[in-house]
Design a protein around this motif. Structure first.
Motif, PDB file in Angstrom:
ATOM      1  N   VAL A 183     -32.354 -33.389  12.713  1.00  6.33           N
ATOM      2  CA  VAL A 183     -33.720 -33.824  12.414  1.00  6.33           C
ATOM      3  C   VAL A 183     -33.820 -34.457  11.025  1.00  6.33           C
ATOM      4  O   VAL A 183     -34.791 -35.143  10.719  1.00  6.33           O
ATOM      5  CB  VAL A 183     -34.684 -32.620  12.554  1.00  6.33           C
ATOM      6  CG1 VAL A 183     -34.599 -31.712  11.339  1.00  6.33           C
ATOM      7  CG2 VAL A 183     -36.115 -33.071  12.794  1.00  6.33           C
ATOM      8  N   CYS A 184     -32.792 -34.258  10.206  1.00  9.01           N
ATOM      9  CA  CYS A 184     -32.752 -34.816   8.844  1.00  9.01           C
ATOM     10  C   CYS A 184     -32.002 -36.139   8.783  1.00  9.01           C
ATOM     11  O   CYS A 184     -31.785 -36.677   7.692  1.00  9.01           O
ATOM     12  CB  CYS A 184     -32.085 -33.826   7.893  1.00  9.01           C
ATOM     13  SG  CYS A 184     -32.844 -32.192   7.841  1.00  9.01           S
ATOM     14  N   ASP A 185     -31.590 -36.660   9.933  1.00 10.14           N
ATOM     15  CA  ASP A 185     -30.760 -37.866   9.997  1.00 10.14           C
ATOM     16  C   ASP A 185     -31.641 -39.082  10.267  1.00 10.14           C
ATOM     17  O   ASP A 185     -32.155 -39.258  11.373  1.00 10.14           O
ATOM     18  CB  ASP A 185     -29.715 -37.703  11.102  1.00 10.14           C
ATOM     19  CG  ASP A 185     -28.661 -38.792  11.090  1.00 10.14           C
ATOM     20  OD1 ASP A 185     -28.967 -39.911  10.643  1.00 10.14           O
ATOM     21  OD2 ASP A 185     -27.526 -38.532  11.551  1.00 10.14           O
ATOM     22  N   GLU A 186     -31.792 -39.932   9.253  1.00  7.06           N
ATOM     23  CA  GLU A 186     -32.671 -41.101   9.370  1.00  7.06           C
ATOM     24  C   GLU A 186     -32.129 -42.143  10.336  1.00  7.06           C
ATOM     25  O   GLU A 186     -32.860 -43.044  10.772  1.00  7.06           O
ATOM     26  CB  GLU A 186     -32.898 -41.733   7.994  1.00  7.06           C
ATOM     27  CG  GLU A 186     -31.782 -42.613   7.474  1.00  7.06           C
ATOM     28  CD  GLU A 186     -30.514 -41.887   7.017  1.00  7.06           C
ATOM     29  OE1 GLU A 186     -29.527 -42.570   6.675  1.00  7.06           O
ATOM     30  OE2 GLU A 186     -30.506 -40.619   7.016  1.00  7.06           O
ATOM     31  N   ARG A 187     -30.862 -42.025  10.738  1.00 10.60           N
ATOM     32  CA  ARG A 187     -30.265 -43.004  11.642  1.00 10.60           C
ATOM     33  C   ARG A 187     -30.524 -42.681  13.103  1.00 10.60           C
ATOM     34  O   ARG A 187     -30.647 -43.588  13.926  1.00 10.60           O
ATOM     35  CB  ARG A 187     -28.749 -43.078  11.414  1.00 10.60           C
ATOM     36  CG  ARG A 187     -28.314 -43.364   9.981  1.00 10.60           C
ATOM     37  CD  ARG A 187     -26.844 -43.017   9.796  1.00 10.60           C
ATOM     38  NE  ARG A 187     -26.588 -41.620  10.179  1.00 10.60           N
ATOM     39  CZ  ARG A 187     -25.383 -41.068  10.252  1.00 10.60           C
ATOM     40  NH1 ARG A 187     -24.316 -41.785   9.981  1.00 10.60           N
ATOM     41  NH2 ARG A 187     -25.251 -39.797  10.610  1.00 10.60           N
ATOM     42  N   ARG A 188     -30.558 -41.402  13.444  1.00 11.09           N
ATOM     43  CA  ARG A 188     -30.613 -41.032  14.867  1.00 11.09           C
ATOM     44  C   ARG A 188     -31.547 -39.868  15.175  1.00 11.09           C
ATOM     45  O   ARG A 188     -31.699 -39.508  16.336  1.00 11.09           O
ATOM     46  CB  ARG A 188     -29.206 -40.681  15.359  1.00 11.09           C
ATOM     47  CG  ARG A 188     -28.558 -39.535  14.605  1.00 11.09           C
ATOM     48  CD  ARG A 188     -27.146 -39.247  15.083  1.00 11.09           C
ATOM     49  NE  ARG A 188     -26.566 -38.110  14.367  1.00 11.09           N
ATOM     50  CZ  ARG A 188     -25.399 -37.550  14.670  1.00 11.09           C
ATOM     51  NH1 ARG A 188     -24.694 -38.024  15.674  1.00 11.09           N
ATOM     52  NH2 ARG A 188     -24.947 -36.520  13.968  1.00 11.09           N
ATOM     53  N   ARG A 216     -28.540 -34.907   6.228  1.00 11.41           N
ATOM     54  CA  ARG A 216     -28.316 -36.115   5.430  1.00 11.41           C
ATOM     55  C   ARG A 216     -29.311 -36.249   4.284  1.00 11.41           C
ATOM     56  O   ARG A 216     -29.059 -36.981   3.331  1.00 11.41           O
ATOM     57  CB  ARG A 216     -28.377 -37.350   6.333  1.00 11.41           C
ATOM     58  CG  ARG A 216     -27.102 -37.566   7.126  1.00 11.41           C
ATOM     59  CD  ARG A 216     -27.212 -38.761   8.055  1.00 11.41           C
ATOM     60  NE  ARG A 216     -27.542 -40.000   7.371  1.00 11.41           N
ATOM     61  CZ  ARG A 216     -26.651 -40.813   6.784  1.00 11.41           C
ATOM     62  NH1 ARG A 216     -25.366 -40.489   6.777  1.00 11.41           N
ATOM     63  NH2 ARG A 216     -27.046 -41.929   6.213  1.00 11.41           N
ATOM     64  N   SER A 217     -30.420 -35.521   4.384  1.00  7.19           N
ATOM     65  CA  SER A 217     -31.420 -35.562   3.318  1.00  7.19           C
ATOM     66  C   SER A 217     -31.121 -34.568   2.192  1.00  7.19           C
ATOM     67  O   SER A 217     -31.830 -34.549   1.184  1.00  7.19           O
ATOM     68  CB  SER A 217     -32.807 -35.269   3.899  1.00  7.19           C
ATOM     69  OG  SER A 217     -32.809 -34.029   4.600  1.00  7.19           O
ATOM     70  N   ARG A 237     -37.341 -27.369   5.605  1.00  6.20           N
ATOM     71  CA  ARG A 237     -38.234 -28.279   4.878  1.00  6.20           C
ATOM     72  C   ARG A 237     -38.642 -29.448   5.763  1.00  6.20           C
ATOM     73  O   ARG A 237     -39.824 -29.821   5.825  1.00  6.20           O
ATOM     74  CB  ARG A 237     -37.532 -28.785   3.615  1.00  6.20           C
ATOM     75  CG  ARG A 237     -38.409 -29.634   2.703  1.00  6.20           C
ATOM     76  CD  ARG A 237     -37.582 -30.423   1.708  1.00  6.20           C
ATOM     77  NE  ARG A 237     -36.736 -31.422   2.367  1.00  6.20           N
ATOM     78  CZ  ARG A 237     -37.208 -32.576   2.845  1.00  6.20           C
ATOM     79  NH1 ARG A 237     -38.486 -32.876   2.777  1.00  6.20           N
ATOM     80  NH2 ARG A 237     -36.373 -33.423   3.446  1.00  6.20           N
ATOM     81  N   GLU A 238     -37.676 -30.032   6.463  1.00  3.52           N
ATOM     82  CA  GLU A 238     -37.962 -31.203   7.294  1.00  3.52           C
ATOM     83  C   GLU A 238     -38.839 -30.824   8.495  1.00  3.52           C
ATOM     84  O   GLU A 238     -39.774 -31.558   8.854  1.00  3.52           O
ATOM     85  CB  GLU A 238     -36.649 -31.821   7.771  1.00  3.52           C
ATOM     86  CG  GLU A 238     -36.774 -33.203   8.377  1.00  3.52           C
ATOM     87  CD  GLU A 238     -36.950 -34.299   7.343  1.00  3.52           C
ATOM     88  OE1 GLU A 238     -37.305 -35.418   7.751  1.00  3.52           O
ATOM     89  OE2 GLU A 238     -36.743 -34.038   6.143  1.00  3.52           O
TER      90      GLU A 238
END
Length: 267
Positions: A183-188, A216-217, A237-238
């Protein structure tokens, strides 16, 4: 604030070689209980042994026992007997990781389905919850689960990465949903953000899936590049951000849900 990591691969060599330190860092971050994932009969044995070695209290480390769909081709007539013996051990709280993976197809699909169905039957017989894996197999997994659901105590789809229709199919079966650093991955992972609000409190749990899925964040990132339970706070957090809840509220209800699902003691 307490968190429970419902899925950590502590027996993986990248974590196992410093397992005591990994647990210490998790505790310092507020991750108070860990459920170690068993992905094969051998790894399930190892996870159980880690629980015994690393937790004298019997209140902080627990495990699952099962055969992952990648290893389903190894399932044979003796596998159910061996697995049943593992599931009788006190630290072992769920059947799994089991399920279907039609993304990689490391085992033929008929064998994946056979291994899954026999493990679901064990869960029914032993009145244990199930820790499920699914990749690109949502419709088939839902169909199989529908045949067992009335007799299963509970089941969680771990590391959920699917779409809205798949999520609603799982929720219609009253399944739990595990959310990871995906859920922290801005790509996927951004497609998950609006779906997080659709998962009812009481059905949502958090997991690291360490050593994989490093958020990734996360800043700063560990030099090792490996994920670990201490970083579950970044997933929290996300998730809280996109649910529109405080981190404290999400921590409270996901921890209560995990404790009830795996029948874990209060600390």
């Amino acid at each position: 604030m307490q968190l429970i990591d419902i899925g950590v691969n502590l027996t993986h060599p990248s974590l196992a070689r410093e397992r005591e330190a990994v647990i210490e860092r998790a505790t310092a971050a507020g991750v108070c209980q860990l459920v170690l994932t068993g992905t094969s009969l051998e790894e399930s044995e190892n996870a159980l042994e880690f629980c015994r070695q690393l937790d004298d209290s019997g209140r902080r480390l627990f495990s699952t026992a099962g055969v992952h769909p990648h290893d389903a081709s190894q399932w044979n007539g003796d596998s159910a007997r061996q697995l049943r013996a593992l599931l009788s051990e006190t630290p072992v709280r769920a059947v799994g990781e089991c399920g279907l993976d039609f993304n990689r197809d490391f085992s033929p699909r008929p064998q994946q389905e056979k291994a899954l169905e026999e493990q679901l039957a064990l869960a029914v017989a032993l009145r244990l919850p199930v820790f499920l894996h699914e990749r690109e197999a949502g419709a088939r997994l839902t169909a199989i689960l529908r045949e067992f659901r009335d007799r299963l105590p509970a089941a969680v789809v771990h590391c959920f990465t699917g779409d809205r229709n798949t999520l609603y199919g799982y929720l219609d079966l009253d399944l739990h949903i595990g959310i990871t650093g995906w859920v922290c991955d801005e790509r996927r992972g951004t497609h998950l953000h609006p779906l997080l609000r659709d998962i009812p409190a009481g059905r949502l749990m958090l997991e690291s899936d360490a050593p994989w899925l490093l958020p990734r964040s996360l800043r700063p990132k560990p030099k090792s590049g490996h994920n670990e339970p201490a970083f579950l706070t970044e997933v929290l957090r996300e998730v809280a951000l996109h649910r529109g809840e405080s981190a404290e509220a999400v921590a409270a209800h996901t921890t209560a849900t995990a404790r009830a699902f795996f029948d874990l003691p209060q600390l």
